[in-house]
Motif scaffolding. Structure first.
Motif, PDB file in Angstrom:
ATOM      1  N   GLU A   1       2.139  -9.175  -1.130  1.00  0.00           N
ATOM      2  CA  GLU A   1       1.034  -8.480  -0.972  1.00  0.00           C
ATOM      3  C   GLU A   1       0.143  -9.438  -0.869  1.00  0.00           C
ATOM      4  N   LYS A   2      -1.012  -9.434   0.166  1.00  0.00           N
ATOM      5  CA  LYS A   2      -2.144 -10.470   0.148  1.00  0.00           C
ATOM      6  C   LYS A   2      -3.298 -10.257  -0.746  1.00  0.00           C
TER       7      LYS A   2
ATOM      8  N   THR B   1       1.575  -3.496   6.691  1.00  0.00           N
ATOM      9  CA  THR B   1       0.535  -4.106   6.373  1.00  0.00           C
ATOM     10  C   THR B   1      -0.883  -3.346   6.503  1.00  0.00           C
TER      11      THR B   1
ATOM     12  N   ASP C   1       0.107   2.708   8.716  1.00  0.00           N
ATOM     13  CA  ASP C   1      -1.068   2.588   9.613  1.00  0.00           C
ATOM     14  C   ASP C   1      -0.541   1.644  10.757  1.00  0.00           C
TER      15      ASP C   1
ATOM     16  N   GLY D   1       0.961  -1.124  -0.082  1.00  0.00           N
ATOM     17  CA  GLY D   1       0.047  -0.013   0.170  1.00  0.00           C
ATOM     18  C   GLY D   1       0.799   1.204   0.165  1.00  0.00           C
ATOM     19  N   SER D   2       0.462   2.327   0.482  1.00  0.00           N
ATOM     20  CA  SER D   2       0.922   3.659   0.482  1.00  0.00           C
ATOM     21  C   SER D   2       2.291   3.673   1.208  1.00  0.00           C
ATOM     22  N   GLY D   3       2.831   2.987   2.190  1.00  0.00           N
ATOM     23  CA  GLY D   3       4.041   2.885   2.697  1.00  0.00           C
ATOM     24  C   GLY D   3       4.696   1.973   1.991  1.00  0.00           C
TER      25      GLY D   3
ATOM     26  N   GLN E   1      -2.269   8.359  11.011  1.00  0.00           N
ATOM     27  CA  GLN E   1      -2.644   7.410   9.985  1.00  0.00           C
ATOM     28  C   GLN E   1      -3.112   7.992   8.812  1.00  0.00           C
ATOM     29  N   PHE E   2      -2.187   8.461   7.985  1.00  0.00           N
ATOM     30  CA  PHE E   2      -2.328   9.153   6.582  1.00  0.00           C
ATOM     31  C   PHE E   2      -1.667   8.720   5.548  1.00  0.00           C
ATOM     32  N   THR E   3      -2.047   8.675   4.116  1.00  0.00           N
ATOM     33  CA  THR E   3      -1.120   8.353   3.266  1.00  0.00           C
ATOM     34  C   THR E   3       0.264   8.934   3.444  1.00  0.00           C
ATOM     35  N   HIS E   4       0.172  10.238   3.214  1.00  0.00           N
ATOM     36  CA  HIS E   4       1.526  10.971   3.158  1.00  0.00           C
ATOM     37  C   HIS E   4       2.526  10.667   4.391  1.00  0.00           C
TER      38      HIS E   4
ATOM     39  N   LYS F   1     -12.515  10.639  -1.971  1.00  0.00           N
ATOM     40  CA  LYS F   1     -12.488  12.108  -2.357  1.00  0.00           C
ATOM     41  C   LYS F   1     -13.184  12.233  -3.429  1.00  0.00           C
TER      42      LYS F   1
ATOM     43  N   ASN G   1     -15.782   1.189   5.483  1.00  0.00           N
ATOM     44  CA  ASN G   1     -15.162   1.827   4.346  1.00  0.00           C
ATOM     45  C   ASN G   1     -14.669   0.761   3.260  1.00  0.00           C
TER      46      ASN G   1
ATOM     47  N   ASP H   1      -5.308   0.462   1.403  1.00  0.00           N
ATOM     48  CA  ASP H   1      -6.414   1.142   1.478  1.00  0.00           C
ATOM     49  C   ASP H   1      -6.771   2.531   0.807  1.00  0.00           C
TER      50      ASP H   1
HETATM   51  C1  LIG Z   1     -12.329   6.273   4.284  1.00  0.00           C
HETATM   52  C2  LIG Z   1     -10.759   6.363   4.351  1.00  0.00           C
HETATM   53  C3  LIG Z   1     -10.336   7.619   3.917  1.00  0.00           C
HETATM   54  C4  LIG Z   1      -9.029   8.017   3.922  1.00  0.00           C
HETATM   55  N1  LIG Z   1      -8.845   9.263   3.573  1.00  0.00           N
HETATM   56  C5  LIG Z   1      -7.437   9.884   3.589  1.00  0.00           C
HETATM   57  C6  LIG Z   1      -7.191  11.087   3.001  1.00  0.00           C
HETATM   58  O1  LIG Z   1      -7.867  11.741   2.365  1.00  0.00           O
HETATM   59  N2  LIG Z   1      -5.648  11.263   3.014  1.00  0.00           N
HETATM   60  C7  LIG Z   1      -4.773  10.441   3.663  1.00  0.00           C
HETATM   61  O2  LIG Z   1      -3.691  10.963   3.764  1.00  0.00           O
HETATM   62  N3  LIG Z   1      -5.256   9.442   4.308  1.00  0.00           N
HETATM   63  C8  LIG Z   1      -6.618   8.872   4.256  1.00  0.00           C
HETATM   64  N4  LIG Z   1      -6.835   7.747   4.773  1.00  0.00           N
HETATM   65  C9  LIG Z   1      -5.715   6.933   5.624  1.00  0.00           C
HETATM   66  C10 LIG Z   1      -5.081   6.264   4.524  1.00  0.00           C
HETATM   67  O3  LIG Z   1      -5.676   5.241   3.566  1.00  0.00           O
HETATM   68  C11 LIG Z   1      -3.981   5.264   5.111  1.00  0.00           C
HETATM   69  O4  LIG Z   1      -3.376   5.965   6.149  1.00  0.00           O
HETATM   70  C12 LIG Z   1      -2.879   4.544   4.257  1.00  0.00           C
HETATM   71  O5  LIG Z   1      -3.459   3.723   3.390  1.00  0.00           O
HETATM   72  C13 LIG Z   1      -1.955   3.906   5.285  1.00  0.00           C
HETATM   73  O6  LIG Z   1      -0.957   3.235   4.230  1.00  0.00           O
HETATM   74  P1  LIG Z   1      -0.256   1.762   4.897  1.00  0.00           P
HETATM   75  O7  LIG Z   1       0.756   1.552   3.844  1.00  0.00           O
HETATM   76  O8  LIG Z   1       0.109   1.796   5.980  1.00  0.00           O
HETATM   77  O9  LIG Z   1      -1.554   0.722   4.558  1.00  0.00           O
HETATM   78  P2  LIG Z   1      -2.237   0.185   3.151  1.00  0.00           P
HETATM   79  O10 LIG Z   1      -2.118   1.351   2.180  1.00  0.00           O
HETATM   80  O11 LIG Z   1      -3.631   0.071   3.575  1.00  0.00           O
HETATM   81  O12 LIG Z   1      -1.517  -0.702   2.723  1.00  0.00           O
HETATM   82  C14 LIG Z   1      -1.497  -1.975   3.408  1.00  0.00           C
HETATM   83  C15 LIG Z   1      -1.134  -3.125   2.283  1.00  0.00           C
HETATM   84  O13 LIG Z   1      -0.664  -4.344   3.183  1.00  0.00           O
HETATM   85  C16 LIG Z   1      -1.813  -5.580   2.570  1.00  0.00           C
HETATM   86  N5  LIG Z   1      -1.470  -6.511   3.837  1.00  0.00           N
HETATM   87  C17 LIG Z   1      -2.249  -6.646   4.903  1.00  0.00           C
HETATM   88  N6  LIG Z   1      -2.187  -7.582   5.393  1.00  0.00           N
HETATM   89  C18 LIG Z   1      -1.085  -8.204   4.775  1.00  0.00           C
HETATM   90  C19 LIG Z   1      -0.211  -9.693   5.101  1.00  0.00           C
HETATM   91  N7  LIG Z   1      -0.471 -10.452   6.067  1.00  0.00           N
HETATM   92  N8  LIG Z   1       0.450  -9.991   4.043  1.00  0.00           N
HETATM   93  C20 LIG Z   1       0.412  -9.012   2.955  1.00  0.00           C
HETATM   94  N9  LIG Z   1       0.026  -7.972   2.744  1.00  0.00           N
HETATM   95  C21 LIG Z   1      -0.776  -7.601   3.669  1.00  0.00           C
HETATM   96  C22 LIG Z   1      -3.026  -4.990   2.262  1.00  0.00           C
HETATM   97  O14 LIG Z   1      -3.742  -5.769   1.483  1.00  0.00           O
HETATM   98  C23 LIG Z   1      -2.840  -3.698   1.706  1.00  0.00           C
HETATM   99  O15 LIG Z   1      -2.497  -3.648   0.271  1.00  0.00           O
HETATM  100  C24 LIG Z   1      -8.048   7.283   4.434  1.00  0.00           C
HETATM  101  C25 LIG Z   1      -8.521   6.108   5.006  1.00  0.00           C
HETATM  102  C26 LIG Z   1      -9.925   5.760   4.958  1.00  0.00           C
HETATM  103  C27 LIG Z   1     -10.262   4.349   5.561  1.00  0.00           C
END
Ligand SMILES: Cc1cc2nc3c(=O)[nH]c(=O)nc-3n(C[C@H](O)[C@H](O)[C@H](O)COP(=O)(O)OP(=O)(O)OC[C@H]3O[C@@H](n4cnc5c(N)ncnc54)[C@H](O)[C@@H]3O)c2cc1C
Length: 475
Positions: free
Chosen positions: A34-35, A139, A303, A13-15, A309-312, A51, A159, A41
């Motif tokens: 990636e699962k 994850t 996250d 995902g984002s990170g 807990q934000f994408t950026h 958005k 969501n 998300d």
């Molecule tokens: C409705 C909603 C709106 C949002 N709006 C915003 C916004 O406007 N701006 C903003 O900055 N943030 C927003 N966010 C938050 C943002 O989506 C998250 O902070 C961001 O996606 C976190 O990135 P991440 O890499 O931690 O996780 P993710 O991007 O969710 O990536 C995690 C990945 O890990 C995978 N995974 C999980 N478990 C496993 C496993 N056991 N093995 C292998 N892969 C696995 C998942 O399938 C996923 O692909 C929003 C969130 C929601 C729910």
């Protein structure tokens, strides 16, 4: 003993995508596990669809209220399924950027599957044992589901399902009035659903400046969104084809329930115990270099570590990890200047301390510079006069925090973010701005410090009065 990979990233995902993509471009050998689907998300269930839906709902609101500008629309109607097509089209347009093909093209080995650590050096997926110099757990998180009697049996949306709807429910109760609950609540309401927001606290958006959150609440009430405050949903039951929800003593009867009560980290299936990685209910424990506290070759970001807990922020953390995991662990992650926005209408953007936090830290030696949008000409021109910019500064002009609630606040905050990141004083914001623009709210707020200091400086005022009097007398 050698290893197969320089880095194994778990979660695309984002990170995770930032770490994997950058590491591969530096010629490191990278596996990305990636699962589900790459994108996380943000792409599938978060930022992008929300958005896009917000935009559709804003257009609906503008059309509905266009008479105030002398624009009359006949036969105004909303086709929810077409609004959702817009959401799907946006995801489809962005998806190639996160596609397996793109990452494989960068040199990343993309492995689909849900694996687990078998010890602190090896992650196993689909029977393949991945041995690496460093691992990154990215994850993410999933919706936290509160323990409410009857909720599971009755059924609910989160969501993860809400963006797949093709018909909007006639009525919707939303449990939780944080950013996700508020953004989706206003969007569904504007697209024709009767929305009830249930909030356990006394303010919507409890993490925000209360005065700024009040502007959002006022707007919601004006639009007809029902808000139940200081109430906890405690029982749900399906009676006929309706869902009955009790919040404190109040019974709410709706077609659907949307749960927006925070996030839980995705840690359970990873067998972190085998790798000696500690976590709690907020997420994986990390140090300031983003190494897990108990295993320095395993990093974590996004996250899954809780925090912001934000994408950026996930990307920001990922950038720190790249150097630390591939070269030397010397980079500390900095959370000094982290902005974010709740994309309600009006938007609420924030960076740094709230007024209350600044008071707690610096006592009364702070200035609160508050500029209403109603005094910004462009806001008047666009009928977007609600809200304000509030910049909190020290006496010397150092910016401690800023809270913008108003049209395009999420764009306007960046000028202040830039100033804070570069240790510029608030006076840097008072420089030339294009007239008439909404960003004048920042320059006007910044000027308030100079005005206030001048109004407090009786000595300087006297000197100037005398100076002008003498000059007038000299002709
Ligand atoms: C409705 C909603 C709106 C949002 N709006 C915003 C916004 O406007 N701006 C903003 O900055 N943030 C927003 N966010 C938050 C943002 O989506 C998250 O902070 C961001 O996606 C976190 O990135 P991440 O890499 O931690 O996780 P993710 O991007 O969710 O990536 C995690 C990945 O890990 C995978 N995974 C999980 N478990 C496993 C496993 N056991 N093995 C292998 N892969 C696995 C998942 O399938 C996923 O692909 C929003 C969130 C929601 C729910």
């Amino acid at each position: 003993m050698g290893v197969d990979y320089d880095i194994v990233v778990i979660g695309g995902g984002s990170g995770g995508l930032v770490v994997a993509g950058a590491a591969a471009q530096l010629n490191a050998k990278v596996a990305l596990v990636e699962k589900d689907r790459l994108g996380g998300d943000c792409l599938w269930y978060g930022c992008v669809p929300s958005k896009s839906l917000i935009h559709a709902s804003r257009v609906a609101y503008e059309v509905k209220n266009s008479q105030r500008f002398g624009v009359h629309t006949n036969n105004y109607s909303i086709n929810f399924s077409q609004a959702m097509d817009h959401v799907k089209n946006v995801i489809a347009a962005i998806e190639p950027h996160d596609s397996p093909q793109r990452f494989e093209g960068l040199g990343v080995e993309v492995i689909f599957g849900s694996g687990k650590f078998i010890n602190s050096d090896v992650f196993e997926v689909n029977g393949q044992k991945l041995k690496a110099r460093a691992f990154v757990i990215a994850t993410g998180s999933r919706p936290n589901i509160p323990n409410i009697s009857g909720l599971k049996e009755t059924g609910y949306l989160t969501n993860e399902e809400v963006f797949s709807l093709t018909n909007n429910p006639e009525s919707l109760a939303i449990i939780g009035a944080g950013p996700i609950g508020c953004e989706l609540g206003q969007s569904f309401h504007r697209l024709g659903t009767k929305v009830t927001l249930i909030n356990s606290g006394s303010h919507l958006l409890p993490k925000e400046d209360p005065e700024a959150a009040d502007v959002i609440e006022k707007q919601f009430l004006e639009e007809g969104i029902e808000i139940i405050k200081n109430a906890r949903a405690n029982k749900v039951e399906k009676i006929g084809n309706k869902k009955h929800l009790w919040a404190n003593e109040q019974e709410i009867i709706v077609d659907e329930i949307l749960v927006c009560t925070g996030r839980s980290p995705n840690v359970e299936s990873l067998n972190l115990e085998a790798a000696g990685v500690e976590y709690d209910k907020k997420g994986i424990n990390i140090n300031d270099k983003l190494q897990t506290t108990t295993n320095s070759k395993i990093y974590a970001c996004g996250d899954v570590i809780g925090g912001y807990q934000f994408t950026h922020v996930a990307s920001h953390e990922a950038v720190t990890i790249i150097t630390n995991a591939l070269f030397l662990p010397i980079n500390k992650v900095s959370y000094d200047v982290i902005p974010w926005t709740t994309f309600t209408d009006p938007e609420l953007a924030r960076v740094g301390l709230t007024e209350a936090q600044a008071k707690e830290k610096y006592g009364n030696n702070i200035y609160v510079l508050k500029q209403d949008f109603s005094e910004v000409d462009r806001a008047q021109a666009e009928g977007a006069t609600q809200g304000f910019a509030k910049i909190i500064v020290k006496e010397n002009g150092e910016i401690l925090g800023a809270h913008l609630v108003g049209k395009s606040a999420g764009e306007l905050i960046h000028e202040i973010v830039l100033a804070m990141s570069n240790n510029l004083k608030v006076s840097a914001l008072s420089g030339i701005h294009v007239y008439p623009t909404l960003s004048e709210v920042n320059s006007k707020a910044a000027l308030l410090l100079r005005k206030r200091k001048f109004s407090q400086n009786k000595g300087l005022q006297n000197i100037l009065s005398k100076f002008f009097a003498i000059r007038r007398s000299l002709g």
